[in-house]
Write a protein that holds these residues in place. Structure first.
Motif, PDB file in Angstrom:
ATOM      1  N   ARG A   1      37.711  38.720 -29.466  1.00 17.17           N
ATOM      2  CA  ARG A   1      38.206  38.033 -28.270  1.00 17.17           C
ATOM      3  C   ARG A   1      37.329  38.449 -27.097  1.00 17.17           C
ATOM      4  O   ARG A   1      37.259  39.622 -26.754  1.00 17.17           O
ATOM      5  N   TYR A   2      36.626  37.485 -26.498  1.00 14.11           N
ATOM      6  CA  TYR A   2      35.721  37.754 -25.390  1.00 14.11           C
ATOM      7  C   TYR A   2      36.250  37.123 -24.104  1.00 14.11           C
ATOM      8  O   TYR A   2      36.727  35.988 -24.117  1.00 14.11           O
TER       9      TYR A   2
ATOM     10  N   ILE B   1      33.692  41.246 -21.610  1.00 13.25           N
ATOM     11  CA  ILE B   1      34.705  42.191 -22.093  1.00 13.25           C
ATOM     12  C   ILE B   1      35.125  41.743 -23.478  1.00 13.25           C
ATOM     13  O   ILE B   1      35.557  40.605 -23.667  1.00 13.25           O
ATOM     14  N   MET B   2      34.987  42.645 -24.450  1.00 11.29           N
ATOM     15  CA  MET B   2      35.426  42.371 -25.822  1.00 11.29           C
ATOM     16  C   MET B   2      36.684  43.189 -26.066  1.00 11.29           C
ATOM     17  O   MET B   2      36.714  44.386 -25.811  1.00 11.29           O
ATOM     18  N   THR B   3      37.726  42.530 -26.522  1.00  7.76           N
ATOM     19  CA  THR B   3      38.999  43.184 -26.756  1.00  7.76           C
ATOM     20  C   THR B   3      39.208  43.386 -28.252  1.00  7.76           C
ATOM     21  O   THR B   3      39.109  42.431 -29.021  1.00  7.76           O
TER      22      THR B   3
ATOM     23  N   VAL C   1      41.987  47.045 -17.319  1.00  5.66           N
ATOM     24  CA  VAL C   1      41.566  45.671 -17.035  1.00  5.66           C
ATOM     25  C   VAL C   1      42.773  44.829 -16.627  1.00  5.66           C
ATOM     26  O   VAL C   1      42.722  44.084 -15.646  1.00  5.66           O
ATOM     27  N   ASP C   2      43.878  44.971 -17.350  1.00  8.91           N
ATOM     28  CA  ASP C   2      45.069  44.169 -17.071  1.00  8.91           C
ATOM     29  C   ASP C   2      45.706  44.512 -15.731  1.00  8.91           C
ATOM     30  O   ASP C   2      46.138  43.630 -14.994  1.00  8.91           O
ATOM     31  N   LEU C   3      45.786  45.813 -15.410  1.00  4.83           N
ATOM     32  CA  LEU C   3      46.480  46.245 -14.195  1.00  4.83           C
ATOM     33  C   LEU C   3      45.633  46.166 -12.931  1.00  4.83           C
ATOM     34  O   LEU C   3      46.176  46.160 -11.835  1.00  4.83           O
ATOM     35  N   MET C   4      44.312  46.123 -13.092  1.00  2.55           N
ATOM     36  CA  MET C   4      43.469  46.077 -11.901  1.00  2.55           C
ATOM     37  C   MET C   4      42.648  44.794 -11.831  1.00  2.55           C
ATOM     38  O   MET C   4      42.851  43.974 -10.942  1.00  2.55           O
ATOM     39  N   LEU C   5      41.735  44.602 -12.770  1.00  4.74           N
ATOM     40  CA  LEU C   5      40.806  43.476 -12.686  1.00  4.74           C
ATOM     41  C   LEU C   5      41.496  42.123 -12.825  1.00  4.74           C
ATOM     42  O   LEU C   5      41.329  41.239 -11.980  1.00  4.74           O
ATOM     43  N   LYS C   6      42.257  41.943 -13.897  1.00  2.00           N
ATOM     44  CA  LYS C   6      42.922  40.643 -14.085  1.00  2.00           C
ATOM     45  C   LYS C   6      43.950  40.391 -12.987  1.00  2.00           C
ATOM     46  O   LYS C   6      44.069  39.274 -12.480  1.00  2.00           O
ATOM     47  N   TRP C   7      44.695  41.429 -12.629  1.00  2.35           N
ATOM     48  CA  TRP C   7      45.679  41.306 -11.562  1.00  2.35           C
ATOM     49  C   TRP C   7      45.008  40.778 -10.299  1.00  2.35           C
ATOM     50  O   TRP C   7      45.464  39.814  -9.689  1.00  2.35           O
TER      51      TRP C   7
END
Length: 190
Positions: free
Chosen positions: A35-36, A44-46, A124-130
């Motif tokens: 998942r990119y 970002i590769m998850t 990534v979820d709590l800072m960048l994506k937010w």
């Protein structure tokens, strides 16, 4: 990691090195089962999620799907949300107007984006994506921690996210954006 021979005209990677990536570059990555996502041109590769993560995603999807009005669609990852040419994300669960989707992606911010935290994606979820979703005008952003279990929900208020719920375990969150739904974090992983 793939090394590129600067003399060679044909790159070993699907894009030229030393520049931020774009949606077009992302489209050229071979389908290798990973998942990119792109955030500000950075790839970002998850890694594959855990069973607990997937159970929480499935429970959230079922809950939101059952409550969604007909003009809204609920999808789960992987599905591209194109924030900009250099930012393409895949929320774990998203809600948007049916008319806003293309077959390929959602070319604008969703009404709701939900991320289920994993140790490898928490930052990534709590800072960048937010931050990216807030700047793009996503109406609501939820983060679920399946290990606690807990939920934090933010809604757009005057152009910025305001926290509207923070519940743990058997506590109840009654949320109204993008539609009325009641959520108990412990139910997402049981």
């Amino acid at each position: 990691m793939v090394l590129v021979d600067p003399v060679q005209e044909d790159y070993s990677v699907p894009w030229p090195p030393n520049r931020p990536l774009t949606r077009d570059d992302l489209d050229r990555i071979p389908d290798d089962g990973h998942r990119y996502e792109l955030i500000d041109g950075a790839l970002i590769m998850t890694p594959a999620p855990t069973r607990r993560h997937q159970r929480a995603v499935a429970a959230l999807y079922r809950l939101l799907f059952a409550a969604a009005p007909p003009e809204l669609e609920v999808l789960f990852a992987p599905f591209d949300v194109v924030i900009s040419a250099d930012t393409v994300i895949q929320p774990d669960v998203l809600v948007a107007h049916r008319a806003d989707f293309t077959e390929r992606d959602l070319p604008k911010a969703p009404l709701l984006a939900v991320e289920v935290l994993s140790p490898s994606t928490k930052g990534v979820d709590l800072m960048l994506k937010w931050a990216k979703l807030e700047a793009a005008g996503c109406t609501a952003y939820w983060v679920v921690d399946p290990d606690t279990p807990s939920l934090i929900a933010w809604e757009m208020r005057d152009g910025a996210y305001a926290q509207v719920a923070k519940v743990t375990g058997d506590e109840v969150a009654r949320l109204t954006v993008p539609f009325d739904v009641t959520l108990v974090p412990a139910d997402l992983t049981s």
